[in-house]
Design an enzyme around this catalytic site. Structure first.
Site, short mmCIF file in Angstrom:
data_model
loop_
_atom_site.label_atom_id
_atom_site.label_comp_id
_atom_site.label_asym_id
_atom_site.label_seq_id
_atom_site.Cartn_x
_atom_site.Cartn_y
_atom_site.Cartn_z
N ASP A 1 -7.13 4.43 -4.20
CA ASP A 1 -7.76 4.28 -2.88
C ASP A 1 -8.35 5.67 -2.60
O ASP A 1 -8.61 6.42 -3.56
CB ASP A 1 -6.73 3.85 -1.81
CG ASP A 1 -7.39 3.36 -0.52
OD1 ASP A 1 -7.80 2.20 -0.46
OD2 ASP A 1 -7.51 4.15 0.44
N LYS B 1 0.86 -1.19 0.00
CA LYS B 1 0.00 0.00 0.00
C LYS B 1 0.89 1.23 0.00
O LYS B 1 2.04 1.16 0.43
CB LYS B 1 -0.87 0.02 1.27
CG LYS B 1 -2.11 0.87 1.14
CD LYS B 1 -3.23 0.10 0.48
CE LYS B 1 -4.46 0.94 0.29
NZ LYS B 1 -5.61 0.10 -0.09
#
Ligand code: NDP
Ligand code: 2IT
Length: 447
Positions: free
Chosen positions: A167, A127
């Site tokens: 995201d 991430k």
């Protein structure tokens, strides 16, 4: 409660990662589920698989300088945490939000390992993101920021290494600027280096819709397992971004009535059912706040500033905004209001007390790792199409997504049964996700 060995591993995680509270929370939730697995598989503990899983393979932190439209220079911080590559290249989104710091990126990267494993597809976990705040920034400022971010990130990523996506704060527009800069710097049209691309330059059908559609499919399976369906149910969805909008779209197609959604300014309640075309116009096209939706919609629709959307009674709740947005009190309110199912579109939106409240009340609770895995699964399908220079139809892609969500649902239930916790999707998801990664790590030796 934590098993003794896991408790000392957890204490060590606290000690080694001070102040990273969201990361601690994500680790604790997984460790609480996997105690019984260690009893059955002593080889995991012997090889220190859990200690290894809790330590990212690599963490990158970098400076992102950029210039605003008035010529002022700003400095943000960029992150990429490459957590685990036992199952495939690191895979996971980029978040641009002022709350981003290492602890947020690590919690998201950690969750991503197990989520990606659950999809059954060849993707590891990672991430990234930045504390950059896109709100109020012009299109050109967003482009300059994305270009500066990629000017450092490019050396760490690649089709076979690490594959970012979107995201919070990173959607199709940002992915376009990021991919454009990667292509320019490397002189390679390496489509598989990032997912969530536009359809005109290597993107995949259904990726935009996938997280929301997938979450609705997952909850549909949970409802079916209890002999019911979305048909006629009152549903509340938090957020009004990518995940929320396509959750609402699919729930409406499945016969549910979505009566409220939100953003960080408050919520709108619209008992007649959210007008999705209007919501898309306000949020996706004009990028405005949800109060504008209520004003334009008129009738009984109203905007409630600064309050929690969970005070709106519903039968199904779909938290789709951000972490820790459902407190223990919110969960109690939902249960009192007749809520029978919860599907987490967001990552870790329910606080541990909230999960406890739902589980004790017998609510079907679909944790994010399972319920929102449709987004990253469709990213893996995008990588597959890029690798074979192919593109699939919308219908075929949606069918694949639905099959993947059904399969994840079935495996969560079967695993929960196997470990004597029937109906516990949290345990099912954590154990099933963990086993696949742990087995790959064992097979690959000391990595
Ligand atoms: P978007 O940026 O498109 O939308 C985010 C929404 O959540 C906005 O309505 C935003 O409101 C609200 N929100 C964000 N942060 C906060 C906050 N701190 N407090 C209150 N509201 C907030 O993001 P996505 O829809 O892509 O992501 C939503 C969630 O889903 C995240 O948890 C993400 O990690 C998760 N997720 C996303 C996937 C994807 O494919 N995009 C896949 C799997 C999970 P505002 O505009 O006012 O900030
Ligand atoms: O949380 C997530 O799974 C995402 N933001 C999507 C990740 C991806 O690589 O598609």
């Amino acid at each position: 409660m934590l098993h003794e060995k896991l408790s000392s591993i957890y204490d060590n995680v606290l000690h080694r990662n001070p102040g990273e509270t969201e990361f601690h929370q994500a680790v604790r939730e997984v460790l609480e589920s996997i105690g019984p697995v260690l009893g059955k598989h002593p080889e995991y503990a012997e090889s220190k698989i859990i200690e290894r899983i809790c330590e990212p393979e690599r963490q990158i932190i970098f400076r992102v300088p950029w210039e605003d439209d008035r010529g002022e220079v700003h400095i943000n911080r960029g992150f990429r945490v490459e957590f685990n590559s036992a199952l495939g290249p690191y895979k996971g989104g980029l978040r641009f939000h002022p709350s981003v710091y290492l602890g947020i990126v690590k919690f998201l990267g950690f969750e991503q390992i197990f989520k990606n494993s659950l999809t059954g597809l060849p993707i590891g976990g990672g991430k990234g993101g930045s504390d950059f705040d896109p709100k109020g920034r012009s299109q050109r400022e967003i482009m300059r920021f994305c270009q500066s971010f990629m000017t450092e990130l490019y050396r760490h990523i690649g089709e076979y290494t690490d594959v970012p996506a979107g995201d919070i704060g990173v959607g199709g527009r940002e992915v376009g600027y990021l991919f454009g800069q990667y292509k320019r710097i490397t002189n390679r049209y390496e489509s598989g280096v990032i997912t969530g691309k536009g359809l005109s330059y290597g993107g995949a059908q259904v990726r935009t819709e996938a997280t929301g559609y997938g979450c609705a499919f997952f909850v549909d399976e949970m409802l079916k397992a209890r002999g019911t369906s979305f048909d006629g149910k009152r549903v509340v969805v938090s957020g009004s971004g990518n995940v929320a909008v396509y959750t609402i779209e699919k729930i409406q197609q499945l016969g549910g009535v979505v009566v409220a959604c939100s953003d960080s300014s408050g919520y709108v309640v619209d008992d007649a059912g959210i007008d999705l075309d209007l919501l898309k116009q306000v949020k996706e096209v004009e990028r405005l706040r949800v109060d504008v939706y209520a004003k334009r919609r008129g009738g009984d629709a109203s905007f409630v500033p600064g309050r929690s959307v969970w005070e709106v009674p519903c039968e199904v709740a779909m938290p789709s905004a951000t972490q820790n947005e459902v407190t223990g009190r919110d969960a109690e309110m939902l249960v009192r209001g007749g809520c029978i199912a919860v599907g987490e579109g967001a990552n870790m939106p329910t606080m541990p007390e909230g999960i406890r409240v739902f589980q004790e009340a017998g609510v079907a609770f679909g944790p994010g790792k399972a319920a929102n895995a449709g987004g990253v699964a469709t990213s893996a399908l995008e990588m597959q199409q890029n690798a074979s220079r192919d593109s699939w139809s919308f219908e075929f892609s949606e069918r694949r997504l639905q099959e993947i969500m059904r399969d994840i649902h079935a495996r969560c239930l079967a695993t929960a049964d196997e470990y004597g916790m029937p109906g516990n999707y949290v345990a099912g998801a954590n154990i099933d996700g963990f086993r696949r990664v742990a087995d790959a790590m064992l097979a690959l030796g000391l990595i």
